[in-house]
Design a protein around this motif. Structure first.
Motif, PDB file in Angstrom:
ATOM      1  N   HIS B  52       0.834  -1.200   0.000  1.00 30.88           N
ATOM      2  CA  HIS B  52       0.000   0.000   0.000  1.00 30.88           C
ATOM      3  C   HIS B  52       0.867   1.249   0.000  1.00 30.88           C
ATOM      4  O   HIS B  52       1.839   1.324   0.735  1.00 30.88           O
ATOM      5  CB  HIS B  52      -0.896  -0.004   1.234  1.00 30.88           C
ATOM      6  CG  HIS B  52      -2.073   0.904   1.089  1.00 30.88           C
ATOM      7  ND1 HIS B  52      -3.038   0.708   0.145  1.00 30.88           N
ATOM      8  CD2 HIS B  52      -2.441   2.010   1.777  1.00 30.88           C
ATOM      9  CE1 HIS B  52      -3.964   1.656   0.248  1.00 30.88           C
ATOM     10  NE2 HIS B  52      -3.616   2.458   1.223  1.00 30.88           N
ATOM     11  N   GLY B  54      -0.657   4.319   0.342  1.00 33.85           N
ATOM     12  CA  GLY B  54      -1.532   5.361   0.859  1.00 33.85           C
ATOM     13  C   GLY B  54      -2.719   5.588  -0.049  1.00 33.85           C
ATOM     14  O   GLY B  54      -3.721   6.170   0.366  1.00 33.85           O
ATOM     15  N   ASN B  55      -2.620   5.113  -1.261  1.00 25.57           N
ATOM     16  CA  ASN B  55      -3.690   5.310  -2.232  1.00 25.57           C
ATOM     17  C   ASN B  55      -4.139   3.961  -2.788  1.00 25.57           C
ATOM     18  O   ASN B  55      -5.301   3.605  -2.735  1.00 25.57           O
ATOM     19  CB  ASN B  55      -3.171   6.224  -3.353  1.00 25.57           C
ATOM     20  CG  ASN B  55      -4.211   6.499  -4.409  1.00 25.57           C
ATOM     21  OD1 ASN B  55      -5.401   6.356  -4.151  1.00 25.57           O
ATOM     22  ND2 ASN B  55      -3.768   6.873  -5.590  1.00 25.57           N
ATOM     23  N   LYS B  56      -3.164   3.234  -3.299  1.00 24.71           N
ATOM     24  CA  LYS B  56      -3.506   1.917  -3.823  1.00 24.71           C
ATOM     25  C   LYS B  56      -2.374   0.936  -3.538  1.00 24.71           C
ATOM     26  O   LYS B  56      -1.351   1.318  -2.985  1.00 24.71           O
ATOM     27  CB  LYS B  56      -3.783   1.997  -5.316  1.00 24.71           C
ATOM     28  CG  LYS B  56      -2.684   2.666  -6.089  1.00 24.71           C
ATOM     29  CD  LYS B  56      -3.126   2.905  -7.517  1.00 24.71           C
ATOM     30  CE  LYS B  56      -2.067   3.662  -8.272  1.00 24.71           C
ATOM     31  NZ  LYS B  56      -2.511   4.121  -9.570  1.00 24.71           N
ATOM     32  N   THR B  77       5.221   6.880  -2.498  1.00 21.52           N
ATOM     33  CA  THR B  77       3.999   7.500  -1.995  1.00 21.52           C
ATOM     34  C   THR B  77       3.687   8.815  -2.692  1.00 21.52           C
ATOM     35  O   THR B  77       2.622   9.362  -2.520  1.00 21.52           O
ATOM     36  CB  THR B  77       4.126   7.786  -0.495  1.00 21.52           C
ATOM     37  OG1 THR B  77       5.283   8.589  -0.277  1.00 21.52           O
ATOM     38  CG2 THR B  77       4.243   6.511   0.295  1.00 21.52           C
TER      39      THR B  77
END
Lengths: 128, 101
Positions: B52, B54-56, B77
């Protein structure tokens, strides 16, 4: 002018200074080598006997990574970081600071000379 | 400062368990994880993780050279899209309305 580790020819400076002309030998390493061999660091390189020089060359060849070999080693380490696609490798690729420093200002060592962007705030005052 | 050697590397235990299970079954299948801080250990080599950012979840196939790094190092990130400015504005305008001027 003695030659140590290939091309390096330190001159008539104190030996502890002239050793630093070798890539990979800094103040610490220079003093350490001389201490181990019991050579007075203040003596000039030209005053040293052939034998002393041979001993210095010997110790550098044996236990130090210098010049081409060191450069290659560093290149390989960086190449490894790039190849595995790590964050650090990408920072190297884009020649930005690798260890988390700020880039909003400074970071000129990595980024090179400033590239002024026309039309940006503050550029007019600087004069064309 | 680097981590104390006496503690050993940090390995996320749940993740480690999942990997061990896959290794036992000789199976390979991507593992979704949020454990970006987990150190990559030799057992992880050859597995694919979805880390991950933070988004995908970004796919990370672990190679031998990656051992000792953290999973998060391979899942950036931030995404840099270029600076604004005349050039960027022109490009954006050209993209939005090709028939300008």
């Amino acid at each position: 002018m003695p030659r140590i580790s290939g091309v390096d020819i330190p001159a008539d400076k104190p030996i502890r200074i002239s050793l630093r002309y070798i890539y990979g030998i800094g103040p610490t390493n220079a003093d350490q080598i001389l201490k181990e061999l019991n050579i007075d660091g203040q003596r000039r390189a030209k005053e040293l006997s052939e034998e002393d020089l041979a001993r210095i060359i010997g110790i550098i060849d044996r236990s130090f990574l210098v010049e081409g070999a060191l450069r290659r080693n560093i290149q390989q380490n960086v190449a490894r970081l790039r190849d595995i696609g790590s964050w650090r490798g990408n920072r190297h690729r884009r020649s930005l600071p690798v260890r988390g420093q700020r880039t909003r200002s400074n970071a000129r060592t990595r980024k090179g000379p400033r590239k002024t962007v026309a039309g940006k705030k503050g550029v007019k005052e600087l004069g064309k | 400062m680097s981590r104390s050697a006496k503690k050993g590397p940090f390995v996320d235990e749940k993740l480690y368990k999942k990997v061990s299970k896959l290794n036992e079954n000789r199976a390979k299948q991507p593992i979704k994880t949020w454990a970006r801080a987990c150190t990559i250990i030799p057992e992880f080599v050859g597995h694919t993780f979805e880390v991950h950012n933070g988004n995908k979840f970004l796919r990370v196939f672990v190679q031998e050279d990656m051992v000792g790094h953290k999973l998060g190092e391979f899942s950036p990130t931030r995404q840099f899209r270029g600076h604004s400015g005349r050039k960027a504005a022109e490009a954006a305008a050209a993209g939005a309305a090709p028939a300008t001027k």
